[in-house]
Design an enzyme around this catalytic site. Structure first.
Site, PDB file in Angstrom:
ATOM      1  N   SER A 146      38.870  30.058  37.892  1.00  9.05           N
ATOM      2  CA  SER A 146      37.575  30.590  37.418  1.00  9.05           C
ATOM      3  C   SER A 146      37.963  32.171  37.554  1.00  9.05           C
ATOM      4  O   SER A 146      38.841  32.628  36.907  1.00  9.05           O
ATOM      5  CB  SER A 146      36.435  30.361  38.483  1.00  9.05           C
ATOM      6  N   HIS A 154      36.423  28.639  33.682  1.00 16.19           N
ATOM      7  CA  HIS A 154      35.219  29.247  33.629  1.00 16.19           C
ATOM      8  C   HIS A 154      35.100  30.450  32.835  1.00 16.19           C
ATOM      9  O   HIS A 154      35.916  31.395  33.306  1.00 16.19           O
ATOM     10  CB  HIS A 154      34.548  29.557  35.081  1.00 16.19           C
ATOM     11  N   ASP A 166      33.558  24.698  42.769  1.00 19.06           N
ATOM     12  CA  ASP A 166      33.915  23.567  41.924  1.00 19.06           C
ATOM     13  C   ASP A 166      35.118  23.229  42.119  1.00 19.06           C
ATOM     14  O   ASP A 166      36.275  23.674  42.441  1.00 19.06           O
ATOM     15  CB  ASP A 166      33.727  24.434  40.346  1.00 19.06           C
TER      16      ASP A 166
END
Length: 344
Positions: free
Chosen positions: A167, A194, A287
């Site tokens: 991310s 992400h 995540d």
């Protein structure tokens, strides 16, 4: 005690967009405009005195562009930078990705105008990214190279896929990781990064230009190919089906994320009976951690980037707590190669 708003420096050559960004920032109590500049030269000169908490940086600027400005700021006055990009074409996206490699933290879409259909969503994303990134401690890090490479226990299943998640700070970390792996890697790579949906095609194109492996956006029904990086498309989950085929799913976000690293890793734990190696790199949130736990329980393997090299030690920390092996970024590729060579 109430926290004072984060002070934002705006660097944008368009007067209209500067006004729009000022309106967006001033509408959020977490943020306040500290200064607004039409050129990078003016912004860099003002930086030591202004000392903003975060910078909104345009890429295409007259004179010194946003990429070079990012390099200079990170070298002399490290400050969190959010790149505001007006274009998803190859050149602008490449410069935005290079800015991330130079130390910027994220890329968001530039607002078009109050009447634009996507204005509310774009404005929300800009405010969110500026608020979050203002809290990131930006420092120059020294990579640990000489430490020995730990090996996970031999009881685990042979990995037939490499699953990678990232991310905040992901693009430069991914370029480093994949750049240290061979083009003919004997397993396919499935990647969740992400990033805003509108940036994914440009991101995949940029990544393809800087790593030895082939990079493609994953599509339902694809059979993953060894040595190819299959990137989860924007705003959709990438999952592994029985038989190893790929599937793109548009069901709801998992832990607020779509695509979700947890969704990908959990699907591989089931579809491949744990025969996969997961790598969780820098990023905010948690995540991937639940997926790592499921993969390890199925006999798979997992590695998390160490705090010493992570831009944001959120996702890797959660993955480590779930049982992943923790390694500095530059030791992850040697570990992956060693695992795959040992299997052969």
């Amino acid at each position: 005690m109430t926290r004072p708003p984060a002070r934002v420096m705006i660097v944008e050559d368009s007067g209209v967009v500067r006004t729009l960004l000022t309106h967006i920032i001033d509408s959020d109590p977490r943020l306040a405009v500290a200064g607004s500049f039409a050129t990078a030269e003016e912004a860099i000169a003002a930086l030591p005195g202004l000392r903003p908490d975060v910078i909104s940086m345009d890429i295409r600027l007259p004179g010194i562009d946003g990429l070079e400005a990012t390099r200079r700021i990170m070298a002399d006055h490290p400050t969190p930078i959010v790149v505001i990009s007006a274009s998803m074409d190859g050149g602008a996206m490449g410069n935005s990705m290079d800015a991330l490699r130079a130390g910027a933290l994220s890329v968001v879409e530039k607002p078009v105008g109050l009447g634009d259909a996507a204005y509310a969503q774009v404005a929300h994303e800009i405010r969110t990214q500026l608020a979050i990134m203002s809290e990131v401690a930006v420092v120059r890090r020294r990579m640990h190279i000489a430490a020995p490479v730990p090996v996970q226990p031999p009881r685990q299943r042979a990995a037939t896929m490499l699953l990678v998640a990232a991310s905040t700070g992901g693009p430069p970390a991914l370029a480093r990781l994949f750049g240290a792996l061979p083009a003919d890697l004997p397993v396919p790579i499935l990647l969740v990064q992400h990033m805003g949906a509108s940036f994914m095609e440009g991101f995949a194109s940029w990544l393809d230009s800087v790593v030895p492996q082939r990079v493609t956006i994953a599509r339902s029904g694809d059979l993953p190919v060894a040595g190819t990086i299959h990137v989860a498309p924007g705003d959709a989950h990438l999952v592994v089906g029985r038989g190893g085929t790929l599937r793109v799913a548009d069901d709801g976000p998992v832990g607020g994320q779509r695509p979700s690293a947890t969704r990908l890793i959990e699907s591989a734990a089931v579809a491949l009976d744990g025969a996969a190696l997961a790598v969780v790199l820098t990023g905010m949130g948690e995540d991937g951690a639940t997926g790592v736990r499921a993969l390890l329980a199925a006999g798979g393997q997992a590695v998390a980037e160490d705090a010493s090299t992570s831009v944001v030690y959120g996702m890797p920390a959660a993955a480590q707590r779930a049982g992943a092996l923790s390694l500095p970024l530059d030791l992850i590729a040697p570990h992956v190669r060693r695992v795959l060579e040992r299997q052969r």
